[in-house]
Design a protein around this motif. Structure first.
Motif, PDB file in Angstrom:
ATOM      1  N   SER A 232       0.313   0.315   7.481  1.00  0.00           N
ATOM      2  CA  SER A 232       0.827   1.392   8.342  1.00  0.00           C
ATOM      3  C   SER A 232       1.909   2.182   7.604  1.00  0.00           C
ATOM      4  CB  SER A 232       1.349   0.852   9.677  1.00  0.00           C
ATOM      5  OG  SER A 232       2.399  -0.063   9.491  1.00  0.00           O
ATOM      6  N   SER A 233       2.748   1.496   6.828  1.00  0.00           N
ATOM      7  CA  SER A 233       3.781   2.197   6.040  1.00  0.00           C
ATOM      8  C   SER A 233       3.140   3.094   4.995  1.00  0.00           C
ATOM      9  CB  SER A 233       4.688   1.207   5.301  1.00  0.00           C
ATOM     10  OG  SER A 233       5.513   0.547   6.189  1.00  0.00           O
ATOM     11  N   ALA A 234       2.091   2.571   4.336  1.00  0.00           N
ATOM     12  CA  ALA A 234       1.419   3.362   3.297  1.00  0.00           C
ATOM     13  C   ALA A 234       0.804   4.614   3.912  1.00  0.00           C
ATOM     14  CB  ALA A 234       0.354   2.527   2.602  1.00  0.00           C
ATOM     15  N   LEU A 235       0.166   4.465   5.072  1.00  0.00           N
ATOM     16  CA  LEU A 235      -0.455   5.607   5.761  1.00  0.00           C
ATOM     17  C   LEU A 235       0.606   6.628   6.165  1.00  0.00           C
ATOM     18  CD1 LEU A 235      -3.195   4.618   8.358  1.00  0.00           C
ATOM     19  CD2 LEU A 235      -3.371   6.191   6.442  1.00  0.00           C
ATOM     20  N   VAL A 236       1.690   6.122   6.742  1.00  0.00           N
ATOM     21  CA  VAL A 236       2.767   7.008   7.183  1.00  0.00           C
ATOM     22  C   VAL A 236       3.354   7.749   5.983  1.00  0.00           C
ATOM     23  CG1 VAL A 236       5.179   6.895   7.973  1.00  0.00           C
ATOM     24  CG2 VAL A 236       3.370   5.857   9.340  1.00  0.00           C
TER      25      VAL A 236
ATOM     26  N   LYS B  93       6.549  17.184  -0.850  1.00  0.00           N
ATOM     27  CA  LYS B  93       5.721  17.986  -1.745  1.00  0.00           C
ATOM     28  C   LYS B  93       5.040  17.124  -2.821  1.00  0.00           C
ATOM     29  CE  LYS B  93       7.855  22.497  -0.912  1.00  0.00           C
ATOM     30  NZ  LYS B  93       8.311  22.154   0.406  1.00  0.00           N
ATOM     31  N   LEU B  94       4.640  15.896  -2.408  1.00  0.00           N
ATOM     32  CA  LEU B  94       3.905  15.025  -3.319  1.00  0.00           C
ATOM     33  C   LEU B  94       2.422  15.114  -2.979  1.00  0.00           C
ATOM     34  CD1 LEU B  94       6.217  11.891  -3.070  1.00  0.00           C
ATOM     35  CD2 LEU B  94       5.954  13.337  -5.074  1.00  0.00           C
ATOM     36  N   LYS B  95       1.569  14.911  -3.986  1.00  0.00           N
ATOM     37  CA  LYS B  95       0.135  14.974  -3.748  1.00  0.00           C
ATOM     38  C   LYS B  95      -0.310  13.734  -2.984  1.00  0.00           C
ATOM     39  CE  LYS B  95      -4.125  16.031  -6.279  1.00  0.00           C
ATOM     40  NZ  LYS B  95      -4.967  14.829  -6.155  1.00  0.00           N
ATOM     41  N   GLN B  96      -1.142  13.931  -1.972  1.00  0.00           N
ATOM     42  CA  GLN B  96      -1.633  12.788  -1.201  1.00  0.00           C
ATOM     43  C   GLN B  96      -2.711  12.052  -1.989  1.00  0.00           C
ATOM     44  OE1 GLN B  96      -2.703  14.897   2.418  1.00  0.00           O
ATOM     45  NE2 GLN B  96      -1.053  13.863   3.508  1.00  0.00           N
ATOM     46  N   ASP B  97      -2.716  10.729  -1.864  1.00  0.00           N
ATOM     47  CA  ASP B  97      -3.704   9.893  -2.554  1.00  0.00           C
ATOM     48  C   ASP B  97      -4.804   9.544  -1.553  1.00  0.00           C
ATOM     49  OD1 ASP B  97      -5.103   7.773  -3.677  1.00  0.00           O
ATOM     50  OD2 ASP B  97      -3.359   6.854  -4.584  1.00  0.00           O
ATOM     51  N   GLU B  98      -5.935  10.227  -1.654  1.00  0.00           N
ATOM     52  CA  GLU B  98      -7.008  10.064  -0.665  1.00  0.00           C
ATOM     53  C   GLU B  98      -7.547   8.637  -0.638  1.00  0.00           C
ATOM     54  OE1 GLU B  98      -6.564  13.672   0.933  1.00  0.00           O
ATOM     55  OE2 GLU B  98      -7.865  12.076   1.684  1.00  0.00           O
ATOM     56  N   LYS B  99      -7.611   8.017  -1.816  1.00  0.00           N
ATOM     57  CA  LYS B  99      -8.144   6.647  -1.889  1.00  0.00           C
ATOM     58  C   LYS B  99      -7.204   5.688  -1.157  1.00  0.00           C
ATOM     59  CE  LYS B  99      -9.642   3.143  -5.180  1.00  0.00           C
ATOM     60  NZ  LYS B  99      -9.486   2.694  -6.567  1.00  0.00           N
ATOM     61  N   ALA B 100      -5.899   5.884  -1.382  1.00  0.00           N
ATOM     62  CA  ALA B 100      -4.907   5.031  -0.717  1.00  0.00           C
ATOM     63  C   ALA B 100      -4.985   5.219   0.795  1.00  0.00           C
ATOM     64  CB  ALA B 100      -3.509   5.344  -1.222  1.00  0.00           C
ATOM     65  N   ILE B 101      -5.196   6.450   1.226  1.00  0.00           N
ATOM     66  CA  ILE B 101      -5.287   6.725   2.665  1.00  0.00           C
ATOM     67  C   ILE B 101      -6.475   5.979   3.253  1.00  0.00           C
ATOM     68  CG2 ILE B 101      -5.771   8.532   4.395  1.00  0.00           C
ATOM     69  CD1 ILE B 101      -4.128  10.466   2.621  1.00  0.00           C
ATOM     70  N   ARG B 102      -7.644   6.100   2.594  1.00  0.00           N
ATOM     71  CA  ARG B 102      -8.856   5.434   3.104  1.00  0.00           C
ATOM     72  C   ARG B 102      -8.681   3.919   3.137  1.00  0.00           C
ATOM     73  NH1 ARG B 102     -11.710   8.702  -0.144  1.00  0.00           N
ATOM     74  NH2 ARG B 102     -11.982   7.027  -1.666  1.00  0.00           N
ATOM     75  N   GLN B 103      -8.181   3.361   2.024  1.00  0.00           N
ATOM     76  CA  GLN B 103      -8.052   1.895   1.926  1.00  0.00           C
ATOM     77  C   GLN B 103      -7.096   1.364   2.978  1.00  0.00           C
ATOM     78  OE1 GLN B 103      -6.814   1.276  -2.163  1.00  0.00           O
ATOM     79  NE2 GLN B 103      -8.890   0.780  -2.802  1.00  0.00           N
ATOM     80  N   ASN B 104      -5.958   2.055   3.137  1.00  0.00           N
ATOM     81  CA  ASN B 104      -4.969   1.561   4.089  1.00  0.00           C
ATOM     82  C   ASN B 104      -5.402   1.764   5.529  1.00  0.00           C
ATOM     83  OD1 ASN B 104      -2.554   0.378   2.674  1.00  0.00           O
ATOM     84  ND2 ASN B 104      -2.874   2.250   1.494  1.00  0.00           N
ATOM     85  N   GLU B 105      -6.134   2.833   5.757  1.00  0.00           N
ATOM     86  CA  GLU B 105      -6.655   3.037   7.107  1.00  0.00           C
ATOM     87  C   GLU B 105      -7.650   1.921   7.458  1.00  0.00           C
ATOM     88  OE1 GLU B 105      -8.363   6.586   9.958  1.00  0.00           O
ATOM     89  OE2 GLU B 105      -8.060   6.996   7.825  1.00  0.00           O
ATOM     90  N   ASP B 106      -8.504   1.554   6.506  1.00  0.00           N
ATOM     91  CA  ASP B 106      -9.461   0.462   6.741  1.00  0.00           C
ATOM     92  C   ASP B 106      -8.740  -0.850   7.008  1.00  0.00           C
ATOM     93  OD1 ASP B 106     -12.064   1.551   4.392  1.00  0.00           O
ATOM     94  OD2 ASP B 106     -11.660   2.035   6.504  1.00  0.00           O
ATOM     95  N   LYS B 107      -7.696  -1.121   6.210  1.00  0.00           N
ATOM     96  CA  LYS B 107      -6.942  -2.375   6.407  1.00  0.00           C
ATOM     97  C   LYS B 107      -6.297  -2.373   7.780  1.00  0.00           C
ATOM     98  CE  LYS B 107      -5.425  -3.430   1.701  1.00  0.00           C
ATOM     99  NZ  LYS B 107      -4.349  -3.222   0.744  1.00  0.00           N
ATOM    100  N   LEU B 108      -5.704  -1.231   8.146  1.00  0.00           N
ATOM    101  CA  LEU B 108      -4.992  -1.156   9.417  1.00  0.00           C
ATOM    102  C   LEU B 108      -5.957  -1.325  10.584  1.00  0.00           C
ATOM    103  CD1 LEU B 108      -2.302  -0.782  10.848  1.00  0.00           C
ATOM    104  CD2 LEU B 108      -2.634   1.692  10.739  1.00  0.00           C
ATOM    105  N   LYS B 109      -7.158  -0.753  10.453  1.00  0.00           N
ATOM    106  CA  LYS B 109      -8.161  -0.902  11.524  1.00  0.00           C
ATOM    107  C   LYS B 109      -8.491  -2.379  11.748  1.00  0.00           C
ATOM    108  CE  LYS B 109     -10.589   3.505  11.229  1.00  0.00           C
ATOM    109  NZ  LYS B 109     -11.670   4.239  10.538  1.00  0.00           N
ATOM    110  N   LYS B 110      -8.629  -3.130  10.661  1.00  0.00           N
ATOM    111  CA  LYS B 110      -8.971  -4.554  10.808  1.00  0.00           C
ATOM    112  C   LYS B 110      -7.834  -5.291  11.513  1.00  0.00           C
ATOM    113  CE  LYS B 110     -12.247  -5.235   7.064  1.00  0.00           C
ATOM    114  NZ  LYS B 110     -12.160  -4.411   5.836  1.00  0.00           N
ATOM    115  N   VAL B 111      -6.608  -4.967  11.149  1.00  0.00           N
ATOM    116  CA  VAL B 111      -5.446  -5.610  11.786  1.00  0.00           C
ATOM    117  C   VAL B 111      -5.400  -5.247  13.262  1.00  0.00           C
ATOM    118  CG1 VAL B 111      -2.906  -5.640  11.834  1.00  0.00           C
ATOM    119  CG2 VAL B 111      -4.105  -5.747   9.662  1.00  0.00           C
ATOM    120  N   LEU B 112      -5.648  -3.969  13.564  1.00  0.00           N
ATOM    121  CA  LEU B 112      -5.577  -3.534  14.964  1.00  0.00           C
ATOM    122  C   LEU B 112      -6.717  -4.119  15.792  1.00  0.00           C
ATOM    123  CD1 LEU B 112      -4.313   0.134  14.497  1.00  0.00           C
ATOM    124  CD2 LEU B 112      -3.047  -1.807  15.425  1.00  0.00           C
ATOM    125  N   ASP B 113      -7.839  -4.444  15.143  1.00  0.00           N
ATOM    126  CA  ASP B 113      -8.914  -5.143  15.866  1.00  0.00           C
ATOM    127  C   ASP B 113      -8.417  -6.516  16.318  1.00  0.00           C
ATOM    128  OD1 ASP B 113     -11.729  -3.915  13.835  1.00  0.00           O
ATOM    129  OD2 ASP B 113     -10.672  -3.051  15.563  1.00  0.00           O
TER     130      ASP B 113
END
Lengths: 221, 221
Positions: free
Chosen positions: A114-118, A128-148
């Motif tokens: 959740s911290s990484a996503l935020v 003004k930093l570039k977003q890391d799309e891979k990090a967003i996807r990976q952390n969102e997937d991890k967070l979804k599993k935790v929230l399940d």
């Protein structure tokens, strides 16, 4: 002047964790800002208070402490009779252990993704930093599993450690708030029936509303 | 009734619990969980530890997971037995909590990345990510510099006695030093080295190492 001092900006989730705890316990405090955009957290004076250069730092007449969850534990142990007296349970070791278990789940399983996503979705654009799309996807997937896991748990109990609001729930407030107000991923919480119910209930506590107000006041021009 | 630890003794988190129980002189049994066969991800296991991680403990009717919650529980339950792992005053306990959280949040993620890439993946025939390791080693060096300064002032992390704050570091650091060829991270820092030699010389640590080597599945004090 209150003996209790908290150093740090309200945009820090860790600072808000401590503020929520102090407000729940009705313990007076002074909030002393630290301007991280100017590197104040890395100044030699600040590093004497927090050798890792992070926020918050907590001080009272007896101690200087860092690590928001450790600070909260100290406040809860020091003021057992003040404000909300049930945040660590009713005094039994077993109840406290269940709260500790869900606190560890927060710290070890919920907090990292959740911290990484935020960071990627709310803070990186502002900085003004570039977003890391891979990090967003990976952390969102991890967070979804935790929230399940949370969804199943909160179908069995009203709050994480049982049927009363505890420190384990409180510890989740800052990152959940950021996800809901600062990113477009709030649905991860609100679109799950039990997690959504739990979020609505914990975020409507007067102490949390006050923290959110303090955040708006600090960031308003 | 003997405490049952469901887990795999070579794994870091079960070792944390084993260390604590041995320090306190509390008998336990290991109920093996086959991580190679991903037993921890099977429905039967998940019904007890929904995050699919080891360990969890069963102590009569009481069940608990998250190794740091488990060690806090037993350190509190048996406060008067064996060494005091938590601190006697509110302030001592707060410092133990502070360094426990530093381990969990600032130290463990870096060590995990190193051990996962340099030991776990190669053991299963996969290649670790060298760039990730390099970044983690650099950050861990900076963290250990801070530890070195702290340990130049106090014999152990939270003060002058060995506590849970030191204990929780032991299992993963043993892997970094012993299985990842990175002993210089410790040896290059005078006070960290002295601390490491001291804490790994404790009988409980030697007992855990011998239990792992001999595949022992029970401990009696």
């Amino acid at each position: 002047m209150a003996a209790v001092k908290v150093y740090g900006p309200t945009l820090s989730t860790a600072v808000c964790r401590v503020l929520a705890c102090l407000l729940e316990k009705e313990v007076d405090f002074q909030l002393l800002p630290v301007d991280m955009s100017k590197g104040q957290h890395r100044s030699p004076d600040f590093l004497k208070l927090h050798p890792f250069g992070q926020v918050p730092v907590f001080q009272d007449e007896s101690i200087s402490l860092f690590e928001s969850r450790a600070i909260c534990r100290y406040i809860l142990d020091k003021y057992p009779e003040k404000g909300n007296t049930l945040l660590l349970g009713r005094g039994g070791l077993i109840e406290r252990a269940s709260i500790d278990q869900w606190l560890e789940a927060e710290g070890q399983s919920f907090n990292p993704p959740s911290s990484a996503l935020v960071f990627q979705l709310a803070f990186a654009p502002r900085m003004k930093l570039k977003q890391d799309e891979k990090a967003i996807r990976q952390n969102e997937d991890k967070l979804k599993k935790v929230l399940d896991v949370y969804e199943r748990r909160l179908g069995e109990t009203r709050f994480l450690a049982g049927d009363e609001f505890s420190f384990a729930d409180l510890s989740h407030l800052p990152n959940c708030q950021c996800l809901v107000s600062g990113t477009d991923r709030g649905g991860l919480l609100t679109e799950r029936e039990n997690v959504g119910r739990w979020w609505a209930e914990i975020s409507s506590r007067p102490s949390w509303k006050k923290v959110v107000e303090m955040q708006s006041a600090e960031t308003s021009p | 009734m003997t405490v049952k630890i469901y887990g795999f003794t070579p794994a870091v988190c079960p070792q944390r619990v084993m260390l604590c129980l041995i320090e306190k002189g509390i008998a336990f049994e290991i109920i093996p969980v086959d991580l190679q066969k991903l037993e921890q991800k099977q429905p039967n296991y998940l019904s007890k530890q929904p995050f699919g991680q080891v360990p969890y403990v069963v102590d009569g009717d009481f069940e608990l997971y998250e190794s740091r919650a488990i060690v806090r529980y037993y350190a509190a339950k048996y406060a008067d037995k064996g060494p005091d792992l938590f601190g006697r005053t509110l302030e001592e306990k707060a410092l133990v909590d502070q360094w426990l959280d530093i381990e969990a949040i600032n130290f463990n993620p870096l060590v995990f990345s190193i051990v996962f890439n340099l030991h776990v993946l190669p053991q299963s025939g996969a290649t670790g990510n060298a760039a990730e390791v390099e970044a983690a080693v650099e950050k861990l060096g900076a963290v250990l510099d801070i530890y070195d300064r702290q340990l130049s002032k106090t014999k152990y992390l939270a003060g002058d006695r060995f506590t849970l704050a030191d204990l929780t570091h032991i299992p993963a650091t043993m892997y970094v030093v012993g299985k990842c060829g990175l002993s210089q991270l410790i040896d290059d820092r005078e006070h960290v080295e002295a601390w490491w030699k001291d804490i790994t010389n404790r009988p409980a640590v030697k007992r855990v190492i011998s239990m792992v080597d001999s595949n022992a599945l029970s401990f009696s004090p």
